[in-house]
Enzyme design. Structure first.
Site, short mmCIF file in Angstrom:
data_model
loop_
_atom_site.label_atom_id
_atom_site.label_comp_id
_atom_site.label_asym_id
_atom_site.label_seq_id
_atom_site.Cartn_x
_atom_site.Cartn_y
_atom_site.Cartn_z
N ASP A 24 0.74 -1.16 -0.13
CA ASP A 24 0.04 -0.01 0.16
C ASP A 24 0.87 1.21 0.02
O ASP A 24 1.76 1.50 0.89
CB ASP A 24 -0.83 -0.03 1.34
N ASP B 42 -10.20 -5.64 -1.54
CA ASP B 42 -9.41 -5.21 -0.58
C ASP B 42 -9.98 -4.22 0.50
O ASP B 42 -10.51 -3.38 0.30
CB ASP B 42 -8.25 -4.13 -1.12
C1 DX5 Z 1 -6.64 0.13 2.83
C2 DX5 Z 1 -5.49 -0.48 2.22
C3 DX5 Z 1 -5.76 -2.02 2.36
C4 DX5 Z 1 -5.67 -2.20 3.77
C5 DX5 Z 1 -6.16 -3.77 3.99
O1 DX5 Z 1 -6.65 1.48 2.49
O2 DX5 Z 1 -5.68 -0.26 0.76
O3 DX5 Z 1 -4.86 -2.72 1.67
O4 DX5 Z 1 -4.49 -2.17 4.64
O5 DX5 Z 1 -6.00 -4.10 5.51
P1 DX5 Z 1 -7.30 -4.59 6.20
O6 DX5 Z 1 -7.27 -5.91 6.06
O7 DX5 Z 1 -6.78 -4.34 7.63
O8 DX5 Z 1 -8.35 -3.68 6.00
ZN ZN Z 2 -4.64 -1.78 -0.46
#
Ligand code: DX5
Ligand code: ZN
Length: 209
Positions: A32, A172
């Site tokens: 990310d 996601d």
């Molecule tokens: C949110 C990110 C995700 C997130 C996923 O903005 O794009 O990739 O970190 O993590 P969880 O599973 O904790 O929602």
């Molecule tokens: Zn993400």
């Protein structure tokens, strides 16, 4: 069987958590990237982020939450990258950015926010290898899955079918074992907090497949 991508956004110790993930059968590491403009938060600069190669031999899926994907694409294309995805909501020339990703022989994808209609993707569908459907508002890990995402995934699946294309659907945000019935049509599930907060990464990964 679904593929699983692990996000380390909520990690408090990236080297340790990536090393632990490397010992699992997780398919991808989801990277990310936030610029503090497209979303409020900001992740570390590329000069530091590029060092993750030391801790993982897994292929990377790069999720760019940035206003200017063109600045980041050439950098992240250098790593062990399977796919680079950026948001359909950006102001840049989307086709040009998709072509830029393709010029590195890397898969390209667009990301769609919870409030954006799947129809926004139509002009770009023929160019896409993957669509990342956000099931939370982007910006931080550990949020709850938005239930309306279920219909959105179905709508997207129908749209892709109607164009007779082969595009992977990745979801996601807030992914955990209790929402699996809502993501049946997904090909890839990206999970962060659910995996990283547990003391048995492999068990959590297996529970999502
Ligand atoms: C949110 C990110 C995700 C997130 C996923 O903005 O794009 O990739 O970190 O993590 P969880 O599973 O904790 O929602
Ligand atoms: Zn993400």
């Amino acid at each position: 069987m679904k593929k699983i991508s692990a996000s380390f956004l909520s990690s408090k110790n990236i080297p340790v958590d990536l090393t632990k993930l490397n010992d699992t059968d997780v398919d991808f590491i989801h990277v990310d990237i936030m610029d503090g403009k497209f979303v409020k938060n900001k992740t570390m600069p590329f000069s530091e982020m590029k060092n993750i190669y030391k801790y993982t031999s897994k292929r990377l899926e790069v999720h760019l939450m940035v206003e200017n994907p063109s600045k980041y694409i050439p950098l992240y294309a250098e790593l062990n990258t399977e796919c680079i995805m950026f948001h359909v909501e950006v102001e840049e020339d989307i086709l040009k950015d998709l072509e830029l990703i393709k010029s590195f022989s890397i898969k390209c994808g667009l990301v769609i926010n919870p409030d954006t209609k799947v129809n926004e993707l139509i002009p770009y569908l023929p160019y896409l290898d993957q669509v990342l459907v956000m099931s939370v508002y982007p910006g931080e890990g550990g949020q709850e899955f938005i239930p309306e995402t279920e219909n959105k995934i179905k709508e997207l699946k129908e749209l892709i079918k109607s164009y007779n294309l082969n595009i992977l659907i990745d979801v996601d945000g807030g992914i955990c074992d209790s929402i699996l019935d809502k993501v049946e049509d997904a090909d890839i599930l990206t999970a962060g907090y659910y995996i990283i907060s547990s003391d048995n990464y492999q068990e959590k990964i297996t529970s999502l497949r």
